[in-house]
Design a protein around this motif. Sequence first.
Motif, PDB file in Angstrom:
ATOM      1  N   ARG A   1       3.602  44.143  61.405  1.00  0.00           N
ATOM      2  CA  ARG A   1       3.486  44.357  62.848  1.00  0.00           C
ATOM      3  C   ARG A   1       4.585  45.286  63.337  1.00  0.00           C
ATOM      4  N   PRO A   2       4.392  45.891  64.519  1.00  0.00           N
ATOM      5  CA  PRO A   2       5.432  46.765  65.078  1.00  0.00           C
ATOM      6  C   PRO A   2       6.715  45.990  65.348  1.00  0.00           C
ATOM      7  N   ALA A   3       7.809  46.697  65.436  1.00  0.00           N
ATOM      8  CA  ALA A   3       9.102  46.072  65.721  1.00  0.00           C
ATOM      9  C   ALA A   3       9.057  45.358  67.070  1.00  0.00           C
ATOM     10  N   GLY A   4       9.785  44.270  67.162  1.00  0.00           N
ATOM     11  CA  GLY A   4       9.814  43.510  68.400  1.00  0.00           C
ATOM     12  C   GLY A   4      11.145  42.814  68.572  1.00  0.00           C
ATOM     13  N   GLN A   5      11.243  42.019  69.593  1.00  0.00           N
ATOM     14  CA  GLN A   5      12.466  41.306  69.905  1.00  0.00           C
ATOM     15  C   GLN A   5      12.784  40.279  68.825  1.00  0.00           C
ATOM     16  N   ALA A   6      14.062  40.110  68.514  1.00  0.00           N
ATOM     17  CA  ALA A   6      14.470  39.120  67.516  1.00  0.00           C
ATOM     18  C   ALA A   6      14.205  37.710  68.024  1.00  0.00           C
ATOM     19  N   TYR A   7      14.033  36.785  67.100  1.00  0.00           N
ATOM     20  CA  TYR A   7      13.869  35.385  67.473  1.00  0.00           C
ATOM     21  C   TYR A   7      15.237  34.797  67.832  1.00  0.00           C
ATOM     22  N   PRO A   8      15.251  33.745  68.650  1.00  0.00           N
ATOM     23  CA  PRO A   8      16.538  33.172  69.058  1.00  0.00           C
ATOM     24  C   PRO A   8      17.321  32.541  67.913  1.00  0.00           C
ATOM     25  N   MET A   9      16.635  32.142  66.839  1.00  0.00           N
ATOM     26  CA  MET A   9      17.320  31.535  65.700  1.00  0.00           C
ATOM     27  C   MET A   9      16.794  32.123  64.398  1.00  0.00           C
ATOM     28  N   PRO A  10      17.606  32.151  63.341  1.00  0.00           N
ATOM     29  CA  PRO A  10      17.168  32.672  62.040  1.00  0.00           C
ATOM     30  C   PRO A  10      16.083  31.796  61.441  1.00  0.00           C
ATOM     31  N   PRO A  11      15.386  32.282  60.408  1.00  0.00           N
ATOM     32  CA  PRO A  11      14.290  31.503  59.817  1.00  0.00           C
ATOM     33  C   PRO A  11      14.784  30.223  59.145  1.00  0.00           C
ATOM     34  N   MET A  12      13.850  29.300  58.948  1.00  0.00           N
ATOM     35  CA  MET A  12      14.170  28.059  58.267  1.00  0.00           C
ATOM     36  C   MET A  12      14.523  28.338  56.813  1.00  0.00           C
ATOM     37  N   LYS A  13      15.322  27.461  56.215  1.00  0.00           N
ATOM     38  CA  LYS A  13      15.672  27.587  54.807  1.00  0.00           C
ATOM     39  C   LYS A  13      14.528  27.083  53.940  1.00  0.00           C
ATOM     40  N   SER A  14      14.556  27.465  52.677  1.00  0.00           N
ATOM     41  CA  SER A  14      13.484  27.093  51.751  1.00  0.00           C
ATOM     42  C   SER A  14      13.858  25.888  50.907  1.00  0.00           C
ATOM     43  N   PHE A  15      12.836  25.166  50.480  1.00  0.00           N
ATOM     44  CA  PHE A  15      13.003  24.180  49.438  1.00  0.00           C
ATOM     45  C   PHE A  15      13.196  24.919  48.117  1.00  0.00           C
ATOM     46  N   PRO A  16      13.764  24.288  47.102  1.00  0.00           N
ATOM     47  CA  PRO A  16      13.846  24.939  45.783  1.00  0.00           C
ATOM     48  C   PRO A  16      12.489  25.379  45.252  1.00  0.00           C
ATOM     49  N   ASN A  17      11.455  24.548  45.469  1.00  0.00           N
ATOM     50  CA  ASN A  17      10.129  24.967  44.993  1.00  0.00           C
ATOM     51  C   ASN A  17       9.603  26.153  45.787  1.00  0.00           C
ATOM     52  N   GLY A  18      10.047  26.297  47.045  1.00  0.00           N
ATOM     53  CA  GLY A  18       9.666  27.467  47.822  1.00  0.00           C
ATOM     54  C   GLY A  18      10.249  28.736  47.233  1.00  0.00           C
ATOM     55  N   GLU A  19      11.463  28.636  46.695  1.00  0.00           N
ATOM     56  CA  GLU A  19      12.076  29.796  46.054  1.00  0.00           C
ATOM     57  C   GLU A  19      11.286  30.198  44.811  1.00  0.00           C
ATOM     58  N   VAL A  20      10.728  29.215  44.123  1.00  0.00           N
ATOM     59  CA  VAL A  20       9.887  29.517  42.953  1.00  0.00           C
ATOM     60  C   VAL A  20       8.644  30.281  43.386  1.00  0.00           C
ATOM     61  N   TRP A  21       8.033  29.844  44.497  1.00  0.00           N
ATOM     62  CA  TRP A  21       6.854  30.548  45.007  1.00  0.00           C
ATOM     63  C   TRP A  21       7.200  31.975  45.392  1.00  0.00           C
ATOM     64  N   LEU A  22       8.342  32.131  46.056  1.00  0.00           N
ATOM     65  CA  LEU A  22       8.758  33.475  46.458  1.00  0.00           C
ATOM     66  C   LEU A  22       8.905  34.397  45.258  1.00  0.00           C
ATOM     67  N   LYS A  23       9.499  33.859  44.208  1.00  0.00           N
ATOM     68  CA  LYS A  23       9.678  34.651  42.992  1.00  0.00           C
ATOM     69  C   LYS A  23       8.332  35.032  42.399  1.00  0.00           C
ATOM     70  N   GLY A  24       7.401  34.067  42.383  1.00  0.00           N
ATOM     71  CA  GLY A  24       6.066  34.342  41.848  1.00  0.00           C
ATOM     72  C   GLY A  24       5.322  35.380  42.670  1.00  0.00           C
ATOM     73  N   PHE A  25       5.398  35.271  43.999  1.00  0.00           N
ATOM     74  CA  PHE A  25       4.751  36.254  44.862  1.00  0.00           C
ATOM     75  C   PHE A  25       5.311  37.653  44.611  1.00  0.00           C
ATOM     76  N   LYS A  26       6.629  37.720  44.461  1.00  0.00           N
ATOM     77  CA  LYS A  26       7.279  39.012  44.252  1.00  0.00           C
ATOM     78  C   LYS A  26       6.813  39.654  42.951  1.00  0.00           C
ATOM     79  N   GLU A  27       6.717  38.847  41.889  1.00  0.00           N
ATOM     80  CA  GLU A  27       6.274  39.374  40.603  1.00  0.00           C
ATOM     81  C   GLU A  27       4.818  39.827  40.640  1.00  0.00           C
ATOM     82  N   LEU A  28       4.034  39.209  41.515  1.00  0.00           N
ATOM     83  CA  LEU A  28       2.623  39.594  41.662  1.00  0.00           C
ATOM     84  C   LEU A  28       2.432  40.733  42.655  1.00  0.00           C
TER      85      LEU A  28
END
Length: 233
Positions: A142-169
């Motif tokens: 999407r086009p650039a827009g206003q920042a959110y008032p707070m940073p994104p939520m942190k990930s679970f360890p298994n979420g980091e595994v998913w992120l790694k898998g998505f990146k490799e794909l």
Amino acid sequence: MANEKVDVVIIGAGCSGSVFASVLAKAGKKVVLIESGPDWQLTDLVSSEMWGRRIRPAGAPILLEGKNPMGYAGQAGWGVGGAALHYFANHPRYLVNDYKIKSEHNRALDWPISYQDVAPFYDRVAWDVGMSGDAKAEEIWRPAGQAYPMPPMKSFPNGEVWLKGFKELGIRTAPAPVAMNSTSSRGARPAFMTAGAMSAARPARSPIRSSPIWVKLARPMPKCAPCRRLRAF
């Protein structure tokens, strides 16, 4: 009250009704907001599966899959606040081309407005509600827009595994914006309509550590890390 003349009567003090009432009142209109449920206080809302059933309304069965219908009331609440009392707190935006389905795919109809027309209101809601997210990361779709008032939520360890898998794909992802506090309420804007007893629906994954309405019980709070909601492109 029965004979008092008002400009607007709104039935239901949920997410939409409450916002409508606020906007109209600020515009000088005389508004009456009618809600059948109780006016829950912050100290009433306890993060537990059993307590959460108190604010879930009974709904008609829906068929998700297979032959067995099931009742779904996890995204709703009984009382002032409505669904904001018990919901997943996800606030995804439409894709830019969602507004041009007919033009791009020859299906359905195009919207009479564009993403650019709606974007300022997306940004306004993000700050009114108090959302966590990564606007810069969302620029992959999407086009650039206003920042959110707070940073994104942190990930679970298994979420980091998913992120790694998505990146490799080669699948790009971005944290989804959610109406939850990702930082301490000290120095951060608290959520206007937070997840409430959302953790009653997803007790193992809810970010109750940073929820401003967590009731301090005798036992210590669970040591759970909030999970990052992902959106793949």
